[in-house]
Write a protein that holds these residues in place. Structure first.
Motif, mmCIF file in Angstrom:
data_model
loop_
_atom_site.group_PDB
_atom_site.id
_atom_site.type_symbol
_atom_site.label_atom_id
_atom_site.label_comp_id
_atom_site.label_asym_id
_atom_site.label_seq_id
_atom_site.Cartn_x
_atom_site.Cartn_y
_atom_site.Cartn_z
ATOM 1 N N THR A 1 0.831 -1.204 0.000
ATOM 2 C CA THR A 1 0.000 0.000 0.000
ATOM 3 C C THR A 1 0.862 1.249 0.000
ATOM 4 N N TYR A 2 0.238 2.369 -0.346
ATOM 5 C CA TYR A 2 0.901 3.663 -0.188
ATOM 6 C C TYR A 2 0.244 4.395 0.978
ATOM 7 N N GLY A 3 0.711 5.633 1.292
ATOM 8 C CA GLY A 3 0.258 6.293 2.506
ATOM 9 C C GLY A 3 -0.449 7.612 2.313
ATOM 10 N N ILE A 4 -0.122 8.565 3.168
ATOM 11 C CA ILE A 4 -0.839 9.832 3.302
ATOM 12 C C ILE A 4 -0.765 10.658 2.020
ATOM 13 N N VAL A 5 -1.913 11.134 1.556
ATOM 14 C CA VAL A 5 -1.997 11.899 0.316
ATOM 15 C C VAL A 5 -1.702 13.374 0.549
ATOM 16 N N GLN A 6 -2.277 13.964 1.597
ATOM 17 C CA GLN A 6 -2.077 15.383 1.898
ATOM 18 C C GLN A 6 -1.569 15.533 3.331
ATOM 19 N N VAL B 1 3.605 12.793 14.069
ATOM 20 C CA VAL B 1 3.983 11.455 13.632
ATOM 21 C C VAL B 1 4.978 11.570 12.478
ATOM 22 N N ILE B 2 6.045 10.778 12.538
ATOM 23 C CA ILE B 2 7.064 10.814 11.480
ATOM 24 C C ILE B 2 6.458 10.348 10.161
ATOM 25 N N LEU B 3 6.774 11.099 9.092
ATOM 26 C CA LEU B 3 6.307 10.764 7.747
ATOM 27 C C LEU B 3 7.523 10.469 6.870
ATOM 28 N N VAL B 4 7.588 9.269 6.325
ATOM 29 C CA VAL B 4 8.726 8.851 5.510
ATOM 30 C C VAL B 4 8.453 9.164 4.041
ATOM 31 N N ARG B 5 9.385 9.913 3.421
ATOM 32 C CA ARG B 5 9.325 10.225 1.996
ATOM 33 C C ARG B 5 10.522 9.589 1.300
ATOM 34 N N GLY B 6 10.450 9.498 -0.030
ATOM 35 C CA GLY B 6 11.526 8.867 -0.772
ATOM 36 C C GLY B 6 12.883 9.483 -0.513
ATOM 37 N N ARG B 7 12.934 10.805 -0.344
ATOM 38 C CA ARG B 7 14.206 11.483 -0.122
ATOM 39 C C ARG B 7 14.846 11.089 1.201
ATOM 40 N N VAL C 1 3.624 14.882 10.841
ATOM 41 C CA VAL C 1 2.234 15.279 10.608
ATOM 42 C C VAL C 1 1.425 15.127 11.892
ATOM 43 N N THR C 2 0.265 15.765 11.916
ATOM 44 C CA THR C 2 -0.595 15.692 13.108
ATOM 45 C C THR C 2 -1.197 14.295 13.244
ATOM 46 N N PRO C 3 -1.523 13.881 14.461
ATOM 47 C CA PRO C 3 -2.186 12.587 14.662
ATOM 48 C C PRO C 3 -3.508 12.499 13.904
ATOM 49 N N GLU C 4 -4.181 13.625 13.719
ATOM 50 C CA GLU C 4 -5.468 13.632 13.010
ATOM 51 C C GLU C 4 -5.271 13.251 11.536
ATOM 52 N N ILE C 5 -4.201 13.750 10.913
ATOM 53 C CA ILE C 5 -3.920 13.397 9.521
ATOM 54 C C ILE C 5 -3.448 11.950 9.423
ATOM 55 N N ASP C 6 -2.697 11.503 10.418
ATOM 56 C CA ASP C 6 -2.163 10.137 10.413
ATOM 57 C C ASP C 6 -3.239 9.081 10.631
ATOM 58 N N ALA C 7 -4.244 9.410 11.422
ATOM 59 C CA ALA C 7 -5.242 8.425 11.866
ATOM 60 C C ALA C 7 -5.932 7.654 10.742
ATOM 61 N N PRO C 8 -6.383 8.293 9.647
ATOM 62 C CA PRO C 8 -7.083 7.534 8.595
ATOM 63 C C PRO C 8 -6.172 6.580 7.805
ATOM 64 N N TYR C 9 -4.877 6.634 8.056
ATOM 65 C CA TYR C 9 -3.932 5.838 7.268
ATOM 66 C C TYR C 9 -3.223 4.786 8.123
ATOM 67 N N LYS C 10 -3.991 4.139 8.991
ATOM 68 C CA LYS C 10 -3.426 3.075 9.817
ATOM 69 C C LYS C 10 -2.887 1.932 8.959
ATOM 70 N N ARG C 11 -3.502 1.761 7.776
ATOM 71 C CA ARG C 11 -3.109 0.647 6.909
ATOM 72 C C ARG C 11 -1.661 0.750 6.439
ATOM 73 N N ILE D 1 3.924 6.736 5.777
ATOM 74 C CA ILE D 1 4.548 7.032 4.496
ATOM 75 C C ILE D 1 3.641 7.947 3.670
ATOM 76 N N THR D 2 4.213 8.505 2.599
ATOM 77 C CA THR D 2 3.429 9.351 1.695
ATOM 78 C C THR D 2 2.872 8.505 0.551
ATOM 79 N N GLN D 3 2.099 9.151 -0.305
ATOM 80 C CA GLN D 3 1.528 8.437 -1.451
ATOM 81 C C GLN D 3 2.561 8.124 -2.523
ATOM 82 N N THR D 4 3.779 8.673 -2.415
ATOM 83 C CA THR D 4 4.826 8.386 -3.394
ATOM 84 C C THR D 4 5.701 7.207 -2.975
ATOM 85 N N THR D 5 5.357 6.578 -1.853
ATOM 86 C CA THR D 5 6.121 5.436 -1.349
ATOM 87 C C THR D 5 5.186 4.266 -1.097
ATOM 88 N N ALA D 6 5.633 3.069 -1.460
ATOM 89 C CA ALA D 6 4.860 1.861 -1.177
ATOM 90 C C ALA D 6 5.502 1.115 -0.013
#
Length: 321
Positions: free
Chosen positions: A12-17, A26-32, A47-57, A89-94
């Protein structure tokens, strides 16, 4: 690849915005963050816990693989370390959560980094302004799969070599910085070596260099001046000779001579200076060592060492037209 992941943790990929950076988020991992080895923890986006919450997957666990699926670094892969447990992770990382009962994560990482894995990336990669992979394509990646003990041994051997190369790269970077420091400070006279005193003075280069004027016998090899390799054989390094048929008028270069070419490059717009370390060779005219400017003295010297230089210049210009 889809058959190697843990049950309930599909690729799967991760957070879109991700929104704005939050210092205690919460730490967000990007390709760089892993394209050249894992960066220090202080350099990650949060990112905030609120943004992270919908992306538990897409939450990360130690031993997971992260694979860049969008952008110039598409295909870059790394194993998630223990200190990134719980990051997203972001949407640019699987995220590829390898089932350790089926495959060793470090082995899968090495396969994806090899020609086999990169060929799969190129085969499925979508073109356009921004290259990328679909998750469905990543699931189709096929990799060779020996028994687990052999996977583990292969991964250990390759990781040992990776660590050695990382140390060599870091050491080289440190040595380059040291060399830059020495060149910056020692040539000013402001930093002196222990035991040395006395005033420094500046003199014209022609006061310390002597043009010995040795001429070619016509039997020597012809060399050119290279930024990165010093004096190089034209045929070996350029594929052909650019010298005249008769090289009797060429200057002979002796071991230890300083050779200058006015040919500019991006990094050296005023030309290149190298020291000769080859026993017997000739190079093109070195008039600019003695006469750096295109004045009367330069052309007088040029006429002396290459009487037919005007004819050669015209012939070269016609060939380049």
């Amino acid at each position: 690849m889809a058959k190697l992941v843990q049950k309930g943790r599909k690729i799967t990929y991760g957070i879109v915005q991700p929104g704005e950076f939050v210092a205690d988020g919460v730490i967000l991992v990007r390709g760089r963050d892993y394209s050249a080895g894992w960066r220090d923890i202080d350099g990650f986006m949060r990112v905030t816990p609120e943004i992270d919450a919908p992306y538990k997957r897409s939450k990360l666990k130690p031993g997971d693989l992260v694979l860049t699926i969008v952008g110039a670094n598409t295909g870059t892969v790394a194993v998630v370390p223990a200190w990134l447990d719980g990051a997203n992770i972001t949407q640019t990382t699987a995220r590829i959560a390898v089932d350790s009962t089926k495959a060793i994560p470090g082995y899968v990482e090495q396969v994806l980094r090899s020609a086999i894995g990169q060929e799969a990336v190129y085969r499925f990669q979508k073109g356009g302004a921004q290259p990328g992979l679909n998750l469905a394509d990543v699931e189709k990646f096929e990799i060779p799969l020996p028994p687990l003990p052999e996977q583990r041994k292969i991964a250990e051997i390759l990781r040992t070599w990776d660590q050695a190369l990382e140390k060599i790269t870091a050491l080289r970077a440190l040595n380059i910085r040291r060399r830059v420091w020495f060149r910056t400070h020692l040539f000013t006279g402001k930093v002196r070596l222990p035991g040395f005193t006395g005033e420094w003075r500046e003199v014209p280069l022609s006061d310390v260099l002597h043009e010995h004027g040795s001429k070619s016998t016509g039997a020597e090899e012809v060399y050119s001046v290279s930024v990165h390799k010093g004096l190089v054989n034209q045929v070996e390094h350029l594929g052909r000779s650019f010298s005249a048929a008769n090289t009797d008028h060429y200057n002979r270069v002796l071991p230890g001579d300083i050779v200058y070419t006015k040919s500019p490059t991006g990094d050296f717009p005023l030309g290149i200076i190298k020291q000769s370390k080859i026993d017997r060779e000739v190079t093109h005219e070195l008039c600019h060592v003695a006469e750096p400017h295109h004045g009367a003295a330069f052309f007088e010297l040029l006429d002396k060492v290459m009487p037919d230089w005007e004819r050669r210049k015209q012939r070269l210009e016609r060939a380049m037209a």
